[in-house]
Design a protein around this motif. Structure first.
Motif, short mmCIF file in Angstrom:
data_model
loop_
_atom_site.label_atom_id
_atom_site.label_comp_id
_atom_site.label_asym_id
_atom_site.label_seq_id
_atom_site.Cartn_x
_atom_site.Cartn_y
_atom_site.Cartn_z
N PRO A 108 30.55 91.84 -12.74
CA PRO A 108 30.84 91.65 -11.37
C PRO A 108 29.22 92.30 -11.01
O PRO A 108 29.13 93.52 -11.33
N ASN A 109 28.54 91.51 -10.01
CA ASN A 109 27.29 91.86 -9.45
C ASN A 109 27.64 92.90 -8.10
O ASN A 109 27.65 92.15 -7.05
N VAL A 110 27.92 93.99 -8.23
CA VAL A 110 28.63 94.84 -7.02
C VAL A 110 27.42 95.36 -6.37
O VAL A 110 27.85 96.51 -5.42
N ILE A 133 34.64 92.27 6.00
CA ILE A 133 33.84 91.64 4.64
C ILE A 133 34.95 91.32 3.73
O ILE A 133 35.85 91.97 3.60
N LEU A 134 34.74 89.98 3.20
CA LEU A 134 35.48 89.49 2.39
C LEU A 134 34.67 89.30 1.15
O LEU A 134 33.44 89.19 1.06
N ALA A 135 35.29 89.39 -0.02
CA ALA A 135 34.71 88.97 -1.32
C ALA A 135 35.80 88.06 -2.16
O ALA A 135 36.70 88.15 -2.13
N ALA A 136 34.93 87.00 -2.89
CA ALA A 136 35.64 86.01 -3.47
C ALA A 136 34.81 85.80 -5.01
O ALA A 136 33.57 85.83 -4.86
N GLY A 137 35.46 85.08 -5.71
CA GLY A 137 34.64 84.66 -6.94
C GLY A 137 34.47 85.71 -7.95
O GLY A 137 35.44 86.72 -8.24
N ASP A 138 33.65 85.73 -8.80
CA ASP A 138 33.73 86.42 -10.03
C ASP A 138 33.26 87.91 -9.64
O ASP A 138 33.33 88.84 -10.58
#
Length: 406
Positions: free
Chosen positions: A242-244, A271-276
Motif C-alpha cells: 500500500p502506498n501510505v 478522511i477516508l481510504a479505499a482500495g489497495d
C-alpha cells in the motif's frame, strides 16, 4: 496560499475513486469534486494493462470514462501529484505548487510495486508492470530484447509470462513458491497450468530466490538452481505494498496500509481510504479490482451520512493465460482437510467446489468461462449443494438456437 476550496477531494484515480464519485452522484449529491490523478492519461482499468502487452494499446484505450463524464458529473480532473496532506489545516499540496482545502478527503492511492534489490545491477534496470507507464516501458524494451527473466509467480508474473510468450519471447520465470499461483488454486489445477507453460518453453524455477545478477555488456546472467542463465531484461512481479506516504504525512494511523474501520473511515473523521491502500479488520489488504470498487461505494455512503458496513466480500480472480480460463473465488478461506470438497471434471472443465456446513464456501475452476458470473453469484449467496447441482451442473446444460430457413 490556498488556490481553491473543494467540499470533496479524492486523491488517486483508481476504481475506488471512480466508484466513490459515481455513488455520490447516483445518490443525488451535486457538490463539486476535485479528483487528483498523478498519471499522464485518463483514469483507466489497471487490470487490462499487462493483459494486453501482445498487441499494445493506445494511451486512453482502457479509460474508465471519457472527459465528458467528468464534466457532466461536476468533477475537476487534475493531472498532478499530491505531495502533502495537512490534516490539521485540511489542505493538500501538489507537485506543481497548487494548494487546495477540503471538507472530506478520500485517499485511494493504491499500491506500489515491490522492487527487489539484486546485487550486481541497479534498481532502475528492473522493469515492473504495476501501471500503464511500467508496461509502456516493457513494450518499448520488447522491440529489441528476446529473453526475459520474470521474478515472481503470482498473477502478474504468470500473466506477463503469457503475454511475452505470445510475442515470441523467451521467458524464464523464477518464484519462491512451489508452483505459480499456489495461493489461489489447488495443486491439481496448477499442474495443468505448469504443463501449459512448459509447452510454451517457459523455463520454470520454483522455490528459489534470485538475489544476484551479473551484467556483461547488454546481457544479464544469473545462477538459478545451479544453471547459468542469460537474459536481456528483468521484470519484477514480486508483489505490491500500500502506498501510505500521504497517510503518514497526514498523521493517520498506518500499519500495513491505512487503517480504516468498517465504514472506510480513517483515524481522522474527515478522511477516508479505499482500495489497495486501505487496511481492514485483522490486517486485511484486499488488492483486487472488485473489492476496491465496493469500498469506493461504501466510502461515499459514509460521506452521505448513510453508512453501510464493509463485510469483505469473497475474493474472486479471473485470468486467461496459456490457453486456460482460470477462476478462483474465496480460495483463501479454504482449510485443507477441514472443509468438504467436491472435485469434478467434464471435458476441459475441471473444478473444485468447497463447502462449509453445506453452503458453498469457495469455487475454483478451469475453462467454464461462460458461467463465471453464475459461480460468482453462487459464492455471494452461499448456495447449498442442491442448488449448485441444479444451476451449475456438469456437464453444462445444452442450449439450442434455431435458424429460420428462407
Amino acid at each position: 496560499m490556498i488556490s481553491e476550496n473543494y467540499p470533496i477531494i479524492a486523491i488517486g484515480a483508481s476504481i475506488a475513486s471512480i466508484s466513490f464519485i459515481r455513488t455520490l452522484r447516483e445518490q443525488g449529491d451535486t457538490r463539486t469534486i476535485l479528483l487528483v490523478h498523478g498519471e499522464d492519461r485518463l483514469p483507466y482499468k489497471r487490470t487490462k494493462i499487462n493483459k494486453n502487452m501482445v498487441r499494445g494499446f493506445d494511451k486512453d484505450e482502457f479509460k474508465i470514462a471519457d472527459e465528458q463524464w467528468y464534466e457532466d458529473n461536476n468533477v475537476t480532473l487534475l493531472f498532478d501529484r499530491v505531495i502533502d496532506v495537512n490534516s490539521a489545516e485540511k489542505i493538500i499540496s501538489t507537485k506543481s505548487g497548487k494548494v487546495f482545502s477540503y471538507g472530506k478527503l478520500l485517499i485511494a492511492t493504491g499500491a506500489m510495486s515491490v522492487v527487489p534489490k539484486l546485487s550486481g545491477i541497479k534498481t532502475k534496470e528492473i522493469f515492473g508492470v504495476q501501471n500503464a507507464y511500467d508496461v509502456d516501458q516493457v513494450l518499448e524494451a520488447c522491440a529489441d530484447k528476446e529473453r526475459f527473466l520474470i521474478i515472481g509467480g503470482g498473477v502478474e508474473g504468470v500473466e506477463t509470462a503469457d503475454q511475452l510468450t505470445r510475442k515470441g519471447k523467451q521467458v524464464i520465470l523464477a518464484s519462491r513458491m512451489k508452483q505459480p499461483l499456489q495461493k489461489l488454486f489447488p495443486e491439481a489445477l496448477l499442474n495443468v497450468l505448469v504443463e501449459k507453460m512448459l509447452a510454451k518453453d517457459v523455463k520454470l524455477f520454483s522455490g528459489v530466490s534470485v538475489n544476484a545478477v551479473q551484467k556483461c555488456g547488454d546481457v544479464y546472467k544469473a545462477n538459478i538452481q545451479g544453471q547459468e542463465l542469460e537474459f536481456d531484461a528483468i521484470i519484477a512481479c514480486t508483489g505490491a505494498i500500500p502506498n501510505v506516504e500521504l497517510a503518514i504525512k497526514a498523521d493517520l494511523k498506518v500499519e500495513r496500509g491505512i487503517v480504516v474501520n468498517e465504514y472506510l473511515q480513517t483515524s481522522d473523521n474527515d478522511i477516508l481510504a479505499a482500495g489497495d491502500v486501505a487496511q481492514h479488520a485483522r490486517g486485511v489488504v484486499t488488492g483486487l479490482w472488485h473489492a476496491a470498487e465496493h469500498q469506493g461505494k461504501l466510502a461515499a455512503l459514509n460521506v452521505l451520512g448513510t453508512p453501510e458496513k464493509h463485510t469483505l466480500p469473497p475474493y474472486r480472480l479471473k485470468s486467461e493465460v496459456f490457453g486456460l480460463f482460470m477462476f478462483s473465488g474465496a480460495y483463501e478461506l479454504v482449510i485443507p482437510g477441514h472443509h468438504e470438497v467436491i472435485e469434478e471434471k467434464q471435458g476441459d472443465i475441471h473444478r473444485f467446489m468447497y463447502y462449509a456446513d453445506g453452503k458453498l464456501l469457495s469455487s475454483v475452476f478451469l475453462n467454464d468461462k461462460e458461467r463465471a458470473k453464475i459461480y460468482q453469484q453462487a459464492l455471494f449467496e452461499q448456495w447449498d449443494k442442491n442448488k449448485v447441482n441444479k444451476e451449475l451442473p456438469l456437464p453444462p446444460k445444452l442450449s439450442f438456437s434455431f435458424a429460420m430457413g428462407s
